[in-house]
Design a protein around this motif. Sequence first.
Motif, short mmCIF file in Angstrom:
data_model
loop_
_atom_site.label_atom_id
_atom_site.label_comp_id
_atom_site.label_asym_id
_atom_site.label_seq_id
_atom_site.Cartn_x
_atom_site.Cartn_y
_atom_site.Cartn_z
N ASP A 74 43.61 37.21 33.70
CA ASP A 74 42.76 35.98 34.05
C ASP A 74 42.33 35.77 32.48
O ASP A 74 41.84 36.59 31.65
N CYS A 75 42.56 34.52 31.86
CA CYS A 75 42.19 34.00 30.71
C CYS A 75 41.43 32.90 30.76
O CYS A 75 41.65 32.00 31.68
N GLU B 282 29.58 50.19 33.98
CA GLU B 282 30.51 49.32 34.71
C GLU B 282 31.15 48.15 33.72
O GLU B 282 32.19 47.81 33.77
N ALA C 294 34.99 47.44 32.68
CA ALA C 294 35.43 46.30 32.87
C ALA C 294 35.81 45.65 31.86
O ALA C 294 37.24 44.97 31.76
N CYS C 295 35.13 45.53 30.79
CA CYS C 295 35.79 44.73 29.46
C CYS C 295 36.90 45.34 28.87
O CYS C 295 37.82 44.79 28.40
N VAL D 69 40.23 44.71 30.79
CA VAL D 69 40.87 43.52 30.86
C VAL D 69 41.43 43.49 29.27
O VAL D 69 42.50 43.03 29.21
N ARG E 185 32.51 36.75 30.42
CA ARG E 185 31.90 36.71 31.98
C ARG E 185 31.62 35.32 32.30
O ARG E 185 30.83 34.90 31.68
N GLN F 82 30.90 35.98 38.02
CA GLN F 82 30.97 37.41 38.16
C GLN F 82 32.17 38.06 37.75
O GLN F 82 32.48 39.15 38.00
N SER F 83 33.14 37.45 37.10
CA SER F 83 34.39 37.66 36.55
C SER F 83 34.66 37.82 35.21
O SER F 83 34.02 36.96 34.61
N TRP F 84 35.58 38.78 34.64
CA TRP F 84 35.60 38.94 33.28
C TRP F 84 36.84 38.35 32.95
O TRP F 84 37.76 38.65 33.69
N ARG F 85 37.05 37.61 31.94
CA ARG F 85 38.39 37.20 31.55
C ARG F 85 38.72 36.89 30.05
O ARG F 85 37.49 37.01 29.37
#
Length: 264
Positions: free
Chosen positions: A75-76, A197, A201-202, A205, A224, A227-230
């Motif tokens: 995801d980017c 958390e 998560a970072c 990714v 972010r 709610q998602s990290w990309r």
Amino acid sequence: MPDGERIFVNAIRAYCRARGIVCEVSQQGWLIVMARGGERRFAFGYDVGLNNAMAHRIANDKSATAEVLAFAGIDCVPHTLFLSPKLGEHVARADSREAMLGLLRQYPDGIVVKPNEGTSGRSVCRVRTEAELDQAASEIFSAHLSLAISPYVEIAEEVRVILLDGAPLAVYRKERISDWRHNLDFGARPVLLADGEARDACVAVAIKATDAIRIRFASIDVVRVGQSWRVLEVNSGVMMEALGRLHPGLVYQAYAAALDKVFE
């Protein structure tokens, strides 16, 4: 050490001095030659020379990075490449302006137009109208041979992860003072991310991104959105000047770890 010298240069000087490595700094600090016995290594800009040429070129090209990450299913934030008309009709597509307008129409919240290569947030423009698009493209093409367009997204947080062979050396949030940008050169403040958390998560990714590009030493900007990290960008040159003003010991350790790999 000379006044105003970059922390990157200071860190390399300190590393070499502690290990008996000859260190010659030239070109106003942008080229550093390190010699030990018959070995000679180079640092240029913010690059210590660990990354292979292909990984370096992809990471320094925002659109290429986005393409590689998308191909790998990571995801980017997408970045679309446009080449300057200066390159001629056989290189730059003739319908570039219409394609840019198509992206502007596609994203109702606007687009971000930026140099396709480069860091620090210079000439990065949020665009919402045709006139703003023409002005941004003209400004960038006056100094660069390519630009990239990404959709404008509401970024809740931006985190920079410094990775060396998959190991995190520094993880910090860019706390913006004002504006919609998180660039450290525009006043954002680096704040170390505590274990937890969000940090996990970072880092996860960022590791996926470096594995996809096959890059060893890099800084990865992770954002972010909702709610998602990309992934936003990957940088082959690892610049930690702002972080170094607050946490010099951490920055020196990070560069030392990378230089250990250079000389191993």
